[in-house]
Design an enzyme around this catalytic site. Structure first.
Site, mmCIF file in Angstrom:
data_model
loop_
_atom_site.group_PDB
_atom_site.id
_atom_site.type_symbol
_atom_site.label_atom_id
_atom_site.label_comp_id
_atom_site.label_asym_id
_atom_site.label_seq_id
_atom_site.Cartn_x
_atom_site.Cartn_y
_atom_site.Cartn_z
ATOM 1 N N LYS A 54 0.520 -1.254 -0.069
ATOM 2 C CA LYS A 54 0.091 0.032 0.009
ATOM 3 C C LYS A 54 0.975 1.113 0.083
ATOM 4 C CE LYS A 54 0.610 1.346 4.484
ATOM 5 N NZ LYS A 54 1.592 2.422 4.992
ATOM 6 N N ASP A 87 -2.987 -1.194 10.141
ATOM 7 C CA ASP A 87 -3.391 -1.176 8.706
ATOM 8 C C ASP A 87 -3.671 -2.634 8.012
ATOM 9 O OD1 ASP A 87 -0.611 -1.969 8.805
ATOM 10 O OD2 ASP A 87 -0.120 -0.443 7.784
HETATM 11 O O1 C5P Z 1 -0.590 -0.736 14.665
HETATM 12 P P1 C5P Z 1 0.943 -1.172 14.482
HETATM 13 O O2 C5P Z 1 1.368 -2.397 15.298
HETATM 14 O O3 C5P Z 1 1.258 -1.360 12.951
HETATM 15 O O4 C5P Z 1 1.588 0.067 14.864
HETATM 16 C C1 C5P Z 1 3.078 0.223 15.305
HETATM 17 C C2 C5P Z 1 3.540 1.304 15.943
HETATM 18 O O5 C5P Z 1 3.102 2.277 15.089
HETATM 19 C C3 C5P Z 1 2.669 1.563 17.180
HETATM 20 O O6 C5P Z 1 3.204 0.716 18.383
HETATM 21 C C4 C5P Z 1 2.731 3.062 17.496
HETATM 22 O O7 C5P Z 1 4.049 3.106 17.821
HETATM 23 C C5 C5P Z 1 2.999 3.674 16.136
HETATM 24 N N1 C5P Z 1 1.337 3.926 15.648
HETATM 25 C C6 C5P Z 1 0.647 5.116 16.316
HETATM 26 N N2 C5P Z 1 -0.512 5.430 15.942
HETATM 27 C C7 C5P Z 1 -1.034 4.766 14.870
HETATM 28 C C8 C5P Z 1 -0.525 3.592 14.416
HETATM 29 C C9 C5P Z 1 0.829 3.165 14.695
HETATM 30 O O8 C5P Z 1 1.303 5.693 17.209
HETATM 31 N N3 C5P Z 1 -2.485 5.111 14.749
#
Ligand code: C5P
Length: 313
Positions: free
Chosen positions: A18, A145
């Site tokens: 993406k 995502d």
């Molecule tokens: O959701 P995911 O595990 O992909 O997110 C990885 C990291 O990115 C989270 O631990 C956080 O530090 C950051 N993040 C965030 N806000 C979001 C998505 C991700 O701060 N909306």
């Protein structure tokens, strides 16, 4: 050969990469995530994820970009499969094979897409017949995502990115993706975003998608879309890795309509007018020192979807 002699089917699912056409970052929430309004587009660069019911859980990584991908319990595809099994009381382990083409840790959601694909493949292999929303609920527990990668196309993501609303678009957009060989972790980039906000004493409003971007997507006009690409994490990514600023400048110099850090980077996504411009730009960028690899891709494409089912002896 009769069907009684055949083993369990192996189910292969294509997992797209993406780009974020817009990534507006809002305030940090109590759970540590940031409120987002993002516009995702799935693009034609794919991993392939194959699952087959087996005696034990396991994962194997192959393909041109297998290096550095964990083949253990921390792998998002394996975590997704096990989470789905727990949620629905399935007691049939699977072996997962991931054929990797999407650059690793590049801001193109390769790992998240493998997780989405594993959910679709396991749903099929186990005969669960779940809806996209049911799979989406499990997907959201794996990563922000992952739900989008199930849907594909072009969509707005709100919440922390996991709440998906499809967006109407016309035609096909052409992208050149420039991968830089400089590690950049997503949490670090969000953390640095917070540092900049504090340092500059900025107020961070609740994020919302831009109407101009929606109109540009409906028009199918790449030139118009180029004017509205935006990534609030770009400043943080470029401060942490100033080379990214050079990559963007080079792409614009070589004729891109726009260039933007993809997600939290370090991949830079360039929007170009057509497939010929994409070839020219990919070649020109590949010759620069800061870019390690370039890919051409078009979007939007489908989300994780079954590509084939094979029954082997
Ligand atoms: O959701 P995911 O595990 O992909 O997110 C990885 C990291 O990115 C989270 O631990 C956080 O530090 C950051 N993040 C965030 N806000 C979001 C998505 C991700 O701060 N909306």
């Amino acid at each position: 050969m009769t069907s009684a002699m055949l083993g369990p089917p192996s189910v292969t699912v294509r997992a797209p990469a993406k780009v974020n056409l817009e990534l507006r970052v809002g305030p940090r929430r109590k759970d540590g995530y940031h409120a987002l309004s993002t516009v995702y587009q799935a693009v034609s660069l794919h991993d392939e994820v194959t699952v087959q019911v087996a005696d034990d859980w396991g994962i194997t990584i192959t393909g041109s970009r297998a290096l550095g991908v964990p083949a253990d319990e921390t792998n998002l595809a394996l975590r997704a499969a096990r989470t789905l099994a727990d949620r629905y009381g399935v007691d049939e382990p699977v072996q997962i094979l991931v054929d990797k083409e999407i650059p690793v840790a590049g801001g193109m959601a390769g790992g998240s897409s493998d997780a989405a694909a594993a959910l679709v493949a396991c749903d099929y292999a186990w005969g669960l017949g779940l809806t996209k929303d049911e799979l989406g609920a499990v997907a959201a527990t794996i990563g922000s995502d992952v739900p989008f990668l199930l849907h594909g196309g072009t969509a707005i993501g709100t919440g922390r990115g996991e709440l998906i609303t499809p967006v109407l678009t016309r035609g096909t957009f052409h992208w050149v993706l420039a991968a830089a060989d400089i590690g950049l972790s997503t949490p670090d980039v969000y953390r640095h975003f917070d540092t900049i906000v504090e340092r500059e004493e900025r107020s961070v409003p609740a994020p919302a998608a831009s109407m101009e971007l929606m109109t540009a997507l409906r028009s199918g006009d790449a030139q118009r879309l180029a004017a509205h690409l935006r990534n609030d994490l770009q400043e943080a990514a470029v401060e942490l890795r100033p080379e990214l600023g050079d990559v963007i400048s080079s792409g614009l110099h070589f004729g891109a309509l726009a260039g933007i850090v993809s997600g939290s980077g370090p991949t830079v996504a360039f929007l170009v007018a057509d497939s010929e411009s994409a070839i020219d730009l990919a070649v020109a960028l590949a010759a620069t020192r800061t870019v390690s690899e370039t890919f051409r891709a078009t979007g939007p494409v489908h989300g994780a979807s079954v590509r084939g089912v094979a029954r082997v002896d």
